[in-house]
Design an enzyme around this catalytic site. Structure first.
Site, PDB file in Angstrom:
ATOM      1  N   GLU A   1     104.159  57.659 105.277  1.00  0.00           N
ATOM      2  CA  GLU A   1     105.685  57.380 105.646  1.00  0.00           C
ATOM      3  C   GLU A   1     106.155  56.068 105.197  1.00  0.00           C
ATOM      4  O   GLU A   1     105.383  55.074 104.863  1.00  0.00           O
ATOM      5  CB  GLU A   1     105.770  57.354 107.111  1.00  0.00           C
ATOM      6  CG  GLU A   1     106.956  57.346 107.841  1.00  0.00           C
ATOM      7  CD  GLU A   1     106.939  57.771 109.371  1.00  0.00           C
ATOM      8  OE1 GLU A   1     107.877  58.300 109.937  1.00  0.00           O
ATOM      9  OE2 GLU A   1     105.848  57.528 109.832  1.00  0.00           O
TER      10      GLU A   1
ATOM     11  N   CYS B   1     111.567  57.444 112.102  1.00  0.00           N
ATOM     12  CA  CYS B   1     110.625  58.681 111.715  1.00  0.00           C
ATOM     13  C   CYS B   1     111.326  59.866 111.085  1.00  0.00           C
ATOM     14  O   CYS B   1     110.876  60.651 110.858  1.00  0.00           O
ATOM     15  CB  CYS B   1     109.869  58.908 113.004  1.00  0.00           C
ATOM     16  SG  CYS B   1     110.852  59.150 114.281  1.00  0.00           S
TER      17      CYS B   1
ATOM     18  N   GLU C   1     105.653  61.036 120.247  1.00  0.00           N
ATOM     19  CA  GLU C   1     106.729  61.165 119.222  1.00  0.00           C
ATOM     20  C   GLU C   1     106.057  60.593 118.302  1.00  0.00           C
ATOM     21  O   GLU C   1     106.167  59.200 118.272  1.00  0.00           O
ATOM     22  CB  GLU C   1     108.177  60.643 119.996  1.00  0.00           C
ATOM     23  CG  GLU C   1     108.607  61.539 120.886  1.00  0.00           C
ATOM     24  CD  GLU C   1     109.071  63.078 120.535  1.00  0.00           C
ATOM     25  OE1 GLU C   1     108.968  63.258 119.503  1.00  0.00           O
ATOM     26  OE2 GLU C   1     109.105  63.651 121.604  1.00  0.00           O
TER      27      GLU C   1
ATOM     28  N   LYS D   1     106.110  49.346 128.370  1.00  0.00           N
ATOM     29  CA  LYS D   1     105.830  48.286 127.496  1.00  0.00           C
ATOM     30  C   LYS D   1     106.565  48.294 126.280  1.00  0.00           C
ATOM     31  O   LYS D   1     106.333  49.298 125.268  1.00  0.00           O
ATOM     32  CB  LYS D   1     104.230  48.449 126.947  1.00  0.00           C
ATOM     33  CG  LYS D   1     103.758  47.211 126.153  1.00  0.00           C
ATOM     34  CD  LYS D   1     102.617  47.248 125.385  1.00  0.00           C
ATOM     35  CE  LYS D   1     103.200  48.201 124.180  1.00  0.00           C
ATOM     36  NZ  LYS D   1     103.863  47.550 123.310  1.00  0.00           N
TER      37      LYS D   1
END
Length: 487
Positions: free
Chosen positions: A391, A294, A260, A184
């Site tokens: 982040e 990331c 991850e 997906k």
């Protein structure tokens, strides 16, 4: 400008679901729009899968698993190699497709296609290197046979920021190991994955091995597949918050998982660093993919003796970056993915400024259509600022000053995340000390890019579980079977 037609690359992609080797409309003919983040315009509509469509995709993967697991490893590798060749041959059109749906400049999109292709080339070579073992029992009465076998049908969920590479990084080892898949892609960037599905089919991947479901409702489609029990593996790249929810769901059927997740990368510059290399590394670590990575440097810690000069040089470089639609010549900074991304970056910069940080350049959105934010450098960013713990996922470089090695390591490790860190120093002993003490799965030592298909990618703490790439990447899709033989 690219010589490839924008409308042509979009129209060339099949926008239906790919299930059992066939393109099929979603239940009820439902679709959802894909937007160009640089203009806000709708590029096209793609199939919007229902939970029933997801189960049909899993049915196809389960049905194909037995034959695919028995498929010769050499041929599995050759399929990946043919797909690698196709990706490189079509690099220009695939890069344009990616730029249109995700926003990154064409030069970076070309780089991602090459990077994505390398995962297929790497795992094409790993497919024939799956090994086992033979040993004598300690008492001499028997033998141990150790075999590696495919985990089985796997669920793969990929993010929007690297829409092709995050797919090949999961599909490559799954194909090499002999696992079937339901994948997906992110709703913001489904076109790259749909194009990749056709490339793999053309390369000879058997029907049902790869199934692609595009949907605007990820939870309602994927949770039933996780809880179904027939899938035996989930590989997810995305936020830590979503990763936690998926782990809870996987616990029900004890699925094998690879995660991850988020990052909060510290970038350490010591007094003895080569400042030219440090600034260049900072630009790579911060501005790759418009900061939407990331692995992006999230916190810059610079030793007091070089802090002012580093900030001056970085500000000069950031202020000079051309901003615009990624298809335009010379553009380096494209749009962020959506309005929510712009709002988050704006909030984080505002919060830091209110807490005493100084804005040396940028610090604002760009007028006009599209989700653009100015490349930004902040200094005197306090540890209490939100961007030191959250982040950023945008073109913002917050700089703080440190004095001692122990101090900066404590600050660098003061986070729930542990994906990657960057260290710039000319002292060999310090290099080893600092790299060993940093609580991250990867370290860039005097370099601003760590990602490489031949190296293990992954983090510790709440940045994830498992590794992708390298010689260990295929292990995530293999189970170890021990056979006891009596003599």
């Amino acid at each position: 400008m690219s010589t490839v037609s924008e409308s042509g690359v979009v129209s060339a992609v099949n926008k239906e679901l790919f299930i059992g080797g066939k393109w099929t409309a979603a239940s009820g003919g439902r679709t959802f729009p894909v937007q160009d983040p640089a203009t806000g315009e709708v590029l096209c509509e793609v199939a919007d899968a229902s939970p029933e469509d997801g189960i049909a995709a899993l049915d196809a993967a389960v049905a194909a698993q037995g034959d695919w697991a028995a498929h010769p490893p050499r041929e599995r590798g050759e399929i990946l190699r043919r797909a690698y060749d196709a990706l490189m041959a079509r690099q220009e059109e695939l890069a344009l497709l990616m730029t249109l749906e995700m926003g990154k400049p064409l030069a970076e999109a070309r780089g991602e296609i090459a990077y994505a292709a390398e995962f297929f080339r790497w795992f094409a070579e790993e497919a024939v290197r799956i090994d086992g073992g033979y040993a004598t029992a300690p008492n001499g009465s028997g033998r141990f046979l150790i075999a590696k076998q495919p985990v089985g049908p796997s669920l793969l969920i990929t993010p929007w920021n690297f829409p092709m590479a995050m797919g090949t990084r999961k599909i490559g080892p799954a194909v090499a190991a002999g696992c079937t898949m339901v994948i997906k892609p992110a709703a913001q960037t489904p076109l790259s994955m749909l194009a990749l599905a056709q490339i793999l089919a053309d390369a000879g991947l058997p029907e049902g091995v790869l199934n692609v479901v595009t949907t605007s409702s990820a939870g309602s489609v994927m949770e039933p597949l996780i809880r179904d029990g027939r899938a035996r593996k989930l590989s997810f790249t995305g936020s830590t918050a979503v990763g936690r929810k998926l782990l809870e769901q996987c616990a029900d059927k004890v699925l094998r998982t690879s995660m991850e997740l988020g990052g909060n990368a510290p970038f350490l510059v010591f007094d003895d660093a080569d400042l030219d290399a440090a600034v260049e590394g900072a630009m790579q670590a911060k501005m790759r993919n418009i900061g939407e990575a990331c692995t992006a440097a999230n916190r810059f810690y610079v030793q007091r003796g070089v802090a002012d000069e580093f900030a001056r040089r970085l500000t000069e470089r950031m202020a000079a970056l051309p901003i615009g639609r990624g298809t335009e010549d010379g553009v380096v900074v494209g749009p962020l993915i959506d309005e929510a991304a712009i709002e988050k970056v704006s909030e984080l910069v505002s919060d830091a400024a209110q807490r005493g940080a100084k804005v040396l350049t940028g610090g604002a959105t760009v007028d006009g259509p599209g989700n653009f934010y100015q490349p930004t450098v902040l200094t005197d960013v306090p540890q209490a600022a939100r961007m030191t713990s959250e982040e950023i996922f945008g073109p913002v470089a917050p700089i703080s000053v440190f004095d001692t090695e122990d101090e900066v390591i404590a600050k660098a490790n003061d986070t729930e995340y542990g994906l990657v860190s960057y260290v710039f120093t000319s002292d060999l002993k310090r290099s080893l000390r600092v790299c060993e003490r940093l609580e991250t799965g990867m370290v860039g030592l005097n370099q601003g890019i760590v990602s490489n298909p031949a190296a293990p990618f992954g983090g510790v703490k709440q940045s994830g579980l498992g590794r992708e790439g390298g010689t260990v990447g295929i292990d995530e899709f293999l189970e170890t079977k021990y056979i006891a033989v009596s003599l």
